[in-house]
Write a protein that holds these residues in place. Structure first.
Motif, PDB file in Angstrom:
ATOM      1  N   TYR A 168      76.205  65.465 -78.043  1.00  0.00           N
ATOM      2  CA  TYR A 168      76.391  66.614 -77.160  1.00  0.00           C
ATOM      3  C   TYR A 168      77.349  66.272 -76.021  1.00  0.00           C
ATOM      4  O   TYR A 168      78.257  67.053 -75.704  1.00  0.00           O
ATOM      5  N   LEU A 169      77.164  65.107 -75.406  1.00  0.00           N
ATOM      6  CA  LEU A 169      78.062  64.691 -74.331  1.00  0.00           C
ATOM      7  C   LEU A 169      79.481  64.489 -74.849  1.00  0.00           C
ATOM      8  O   LEU A 169      80.459  64.819 -74.162  1.00  0.00           O
ATOM      9  N   ASP A 170      79.588  63.973 -76.067  1.00  0.00           N
ATOM     10  CA  ASP A 170      80.912  63.769 -76.658  1.00  0.00           C
ATOM     11  C   ASP A 170      81.633  65.099 -76.874  1.00  0.00           C
ATOM     12  O   ASP A 170      82.813  65.236 -76.542  1.00  0.00           O
ATOM     13  N   ALA A 171      80.907  66.084 -77.398  1.00  0.00           N
ATOM     14  CA  ALA A 171      81.530  67.377 -77.702  1.00  0.00           C
ATOM     15  C   ALA A 171      81.759  68.220 -76.456  1.00  0.00           C
ATOM     16  O   ALA A 171      82.736  68.976 -76.384  1.00  0.00           O
ATOM     17  N   ASP A 172      80.878  68.089 -75.471  1.00  0.00           N
ATOM     18  CA  ASP A 172      80.934  68.971 -74.306  1.00  0.00           C
ATOM     19  C   ASP A 172      81.702  68.378 -73.133  1.00  0.00           C
ATOM     20  O   ASP A 172      82.227  69.140 -72.309  1.00  0.00           O
ATOM     21  N   ILE A 173      81.784  67.027 -73.048  1.00  0.00           N
ATOM     22  CA  ILE A 173      82.442  66.400 -71.897  1.00  0.00           C
ATOM     23  C   ILE A 173      83.609  65.518 -72.322  1.00  0.00           C
ATOM     24  O   ILE A 173      84.747  65.714 -71.870  1.00  0.00           O
ATOM     25  N   GLU A 175      85.344  64.841 -75.228  1.00  0.00           N
ATOM     26  CA  GLU A 175      86.464  65.389 -76.006  1.00  0.00           C
ATOM     27  C   GLU A 175      87.315  66.355 -75.191  1.00  0.00           C
ATOM     28  O   GLU A 175      88.545  66.215 -75.151  1.00  0.00           O
ATOM     29  N   PRO A 176      86.740  67.349 -74.508  1.00  0.00           N
ATOM     30  CA  PRO A 176      87.585  68.263 -73.725  1.00  0.00           C
ATOM     31  C   PRO A 176      88.313  67.592 -72.570  1.00  0.00           C
ATOM     32  O   PRO A 176      89.446  67.953 -72.249  1.00  0.00           O
ATOM     33  N   LYS A 182      89.034  59.293 -75.259  1.00  0.00           N
ATOM     34  CA  LYS A 182      87.576  59.285 -75.073  1.00  0.00           C
ATOM     35  C   LYS A 182      86.953  57.976 -75.546  1.00  0.00           C
ATOM     36  O   LYS A 182      85.991  57.487 -74.935  1.00  0.00           O
ATOM     37  N   TYR A 336      74.379  64.831 -65.651  1.00  0.00           N
ATOM     38  CA  TYR A 336      75.423  65.543 -66.412  1.00  0.00           C
ATOM     39  C   TYR A 336      76.630  65.830 -65.523  1.00  0.00           C
ATOM     40  O   TYR A 336      77.774  65.599 -65.921  1.00  0.00           O
ATOM     41  N   MET A 340      80.364  64.492 -65.997  1.00  0.00           N
ATOM     42  CA  MET A 340      81.410  65.482 -66.265  1.00  0.00           C
ATOM     43  C   MET A 340      82.563  65.352 -65.272  1.00  0.00           C
ATOM     44  O   MET A 340      83.738  65.325 -65.666  1.00  0.00           O
TER      45      MET A 340
END
Length: 355
Positions: A168-173, A175-176, A182, A336, A340
């Motif tokens: 979740y952290l990879d996809a939400d923080i 990577e973007p 990353k 989080y 972020m």
């Protein structure tokens, strides 16, 4: 999951009610003594040389921690903190009361002045720091070794849960914010997230060996923010430093007076300061509110008697339980948000590179 939430709620409710009942009884038995709210609150959320648990018949029950100090005149000393607790003196050392060294180990020099020795003691916050790092190692080192040996194996339930959080952290923080970078910065960012999260949760458990307000200590949040600052600026790209030292603005704003470069340099300093204060203020304020609510039981019991204190305790404990639940949410949110923002700052330092 609902069953576990019910048990956790019952545990915190029982804990808070027992604390409230004990507080009202203690306030009544010590009605002749003035209850110092400020001292009580800051003694719980501040650092100390011992873990204070409770007090029975006027005798404090606490867990001493090792004191490691070096006197400029007499060398090194190692002893348990119970030897200097409650105003006692040991080998010329004592805990200062009031003044600039309040609550710290001090000694008297040849001139009779209180001075601080070089202090490497294992205080409550240091113990919490070592404990949280040990927990991180115990959880993630075996997990990493298992995934390395079994890249296509079926993980356990615990590994599955942590893997879900990491993905979740990879996809939400990650990577973007970081794109192709990353992989380079994920170890630091994931470590920061779980370090803050574990310490936030440990601070909400008022039972030894937990309960230390580590992430509510501005020295700790300052070091975390400093790591982000160093990683952002040391590994920043050429384009990043060009935008800082020679931004794309009219020349008269850059020379002969470097107005915009100075503003850009100051902006690089404000980012870690915002990180530091945000985490510190949220965790510190949450702990303080809970302690203030509990202290209301002491205040009303001492001023109006046990009956009124018992009535206030019901309301106080209800609000305290609500704050505990809110602080559980804040524990995740602050971990989080810090991660972020750190990822965004690092990503901006690589803006212009191929994603």
């Amino acid at each position: 999951m609902i069953k576990y939430i019910k048990y956790i709620s019952l545990f915190f409710t029982a804990l808070l009610f027992s604390n409230g009942a004990f507080a009202a009884q203690e306030a009544e038995t010590e009605a002749k003594e003035e209850f110092n709210v400020v001292e009580t609150i800051f003694s719980h959320i501040g650092d100390a040389y011992e873990y204070h648990i409770t007090e029975i018949n006027g005798h404090p029950i606490s867990v001493p921690l090792p004191v490691i100090v070096r006197s400029e005149e007499r060398g090194w000393f190692i002893f348990c903190s119970n030897k200097v607790a409650h105003g006692e003196t040991y080998e010329g050392f004592h805990i200062a009361k009031g003044g600039s060294h309040d609550g710290k180990i001090v000694e008297l020099n040849a001139a009779g002045e209180e001075v601080r020795p070089f202090d490497l003691s294992i205080t409550r916050n240091v113990f919490a720091l070592l404990l949280s790092c040990t927990i991180l190692i115990i959880i993630f080192v075996p997990m990493g070794c298992w995934y390395k040996k079994n890249p296509y194996g079926v993980p356990s339930k615990g590994h599955n849960m942590l893997e879900a959080v990491i993905l979740y952290l990879d996809a939400d923080i990650l990577e973007p914010a970081l794109g192709s970078n990353k992989t380079r910065f994920a170890p630091y960012l994931l470590t920061v997230f779980f370090f803050i999260l574990i310490n936030n949760l440990m601070g909400l458990i008022p039972i030894f060996p937990f309960g230390a307000n580590l992430t509510g200590n501005i020295s700790v949040t300052m070091v975390l923010a400093l790591f982000t600052y160093l990683i952002t600026n040391v590994f920043g790209s050429r384009e990043y430093w060009k935008d800082v030292l020679w931004p794309d603005v009219p020349t008269f704003l850059k020379a002969p007076i470097p107005l915009m470069p100075l503003i850009e340099i100051i902006s690089t300093l404000t980012k870690p300061i915002a990180l530091m204060i945000r985490l510190f203020a949220n965790i510190f304020a949450g702990h303080m509110i809970i302690l203030v609510l509990i202290c209301l039981i002491f205040i009303f019991s001492a001023a109006m008697g046990v009956a009124v204190g018992a009535g206030v305790s019901v309301v106080s404990i209800a609000f305290s339980l609500f704050m505990y639940c809110l602080e559980l949410l804040v524990a995740f949110i602050q971990a989080y948000v810090f991660t972020m923002l750190s990822a965004i700052f690092i990503g901006l330092a690589h803006e212009g590179n191929e994603k």
